[in-house]
Scaffold this motif. Structure first.
Motif, PDB file in Angstrom:
ATOM      1  N   THR A   1       0.815  -1.222   0.000  1.00 10.49           N
ATOM      2  CA  THR A   1       0.000   0.000   0.000  1.00 10.49           C
ATOM      3  C   THR A   1       0.843   1.266   0.000  1.00 10.49           C
ATOM      4  O   THR A   1       0.306   2.347  -0.181  1.00 10.49           O
ATOM      5  N   HIS A   2       2.137   1.166   0.188  1.00  2.76           N
ATOM      6  CA  HIS A   2       3.003   2.339   0.248  1.00  2.76           C
ATOM      7  C   HIS A   2       3.713   2.544  -1.073  1.00  2.76           C
ATOM      8  O   HIS A   2       3.881   1.626  -1.865  1.00  2.76           O
ATOM      9  N   LYS A   3       4.144   3.782  -1.281  1.00  5.88           N
ATOM     10  CA  LYS A   3       4.883   4.095  -2.496  1.00  5.88           C
ATOM     11  C   LYS A   3       6.286   3.505  -2.418  1.00  5.88           C
ATOM     12  O   LYS A   3       6.833   3.336  -1.345  1.00  5.88           O
ATOM     13  N   THR A   4       6.844   3.230  -3.584  1.00  5.09           N
ATOM     14  CA  THR A   4       8.218   2.762  -3.619  1.00  5.09           C
ATOM     15  C   THR A   4       9.157   3.953  -3.521  1.00  5.09           C
ATOM     16  O   THR A   4       8.755   5.096  -3.699  1.00  5.09           O
ATOM     17  N   ALA A   5      10.416   3.699  -3.265  1.00  4.89           N
ATOM     18  CA  ALA A   5      11.380   4.758  -2.977  1.00  4.89           C
ATOM     19  C   ALA A   5      11.573   5.712  -4.148  1.00  4.89           C
ATOM     20  O   ALA A   5      11.871   6.888  -3.947  1.00  4.89           O
ATOM     21  N   PHE A   6      11.388   5.258  -5.367  1.00  2.00           N
ATOM     22  CA  PHE A   6      11.647   6.127  -6.514  1.00  2.00           C
ATOM     23  C   PHE A   6      10.430   6.924  -6.956  1.00  2.00           C
ATOM     24  O   PHE A   6      10.520   7.733  -7.870  1.00  2.00           O
ATOM     25  N   GLU A   7       9.268   6.748  -6.316  1.00  2.00           N
ATOM     26  CA  GLU A   7       8.088   7.531  -6.660  1.00  2.00           C
ATOM     27  C   GLU A   7       8.119   8.882  -5.952  1.00  2.00           C
ATOM     28  O   GLU A   7       8.644   8.999  -4.845  1.00  2.00           O
ATOM     29  N   ASP A   8       7.548   9.903  -6.599  1.00  5.43           N
ATOM     30  CA  ASP A   8       7.503  11.238  -6.005  1.00  5.43           C
ATOM     31  C   ASP A   8       6.697  11.227  -4.717  1.00  5.43           C
ATOM     32  O   ASP A   8       5.618  10.635  -4.646  1.00  5.43           O
ATOM     33  N   GLY A   9       7.245  11.873  -3.683  1.00  7.14           N
ATOM     34  CA  GLY A   9       6.555  11.974  -2.403  1.00  7.14           C
ATOM     35  C   GLY A   9       6.533  10.692  -1.605  1.00  7.14           C
ATOM     36  O   GLY A   9       5.697  10.521  -0.729  1.00  7.14           O
TER      37      GLY A   9
END
Length: 97
Positions: free
Chosen positions: A53-61
């Motif tokens: 459910t969380h963004k990956t490290a390379f996504e904005d924000g």
């Protein structure tokens, strides 16, 4: 160490008593491997974590300074942060357009 474990080798045709460092290194490797297995068995499983459910490290924000101290934040701040995450999830991303 090697001074307590000794072995004999042949040097110039004569037996010479020398420290047995190979056995010492083998014991060290075995102890480290056993410790690693032990810690792996008793370590936390983090059941219920929803990494998907969380963004990956390379996504904005993906990560902000506020995210790093989330566990220390009061419950009201955590719920406000969760509602902001829901708003972000509902917004269309550039990839989906």
């Amino acid at each position: 160490g090697g001074d307590n474990l000794r072995t004999n080798i042949i040097v110039d045709g004569a037996l010479k008593n020398v420290p047995d460092y190979a056995t010492v290194q083998g014991i060290l490797i075995g102890v480290v491997a056993a410790f690693l297995i032990f810690i792996t068995v008793i370590g936390p499983e983090n059941h219920g974590s929803h990494f998907e459910t969380h963004k990956t490290a390379f996504e904005d924000g993906a990560v902000t300074r506020d995210d790093l101290s989330e566990d220390k934040a009061p419950a009201a701040e955590r719920s406000a942060h969760a509602s902001k995450l829901e708003e972000v999830k509902e917004k269309p991303s550039v990839d989906n357009v």
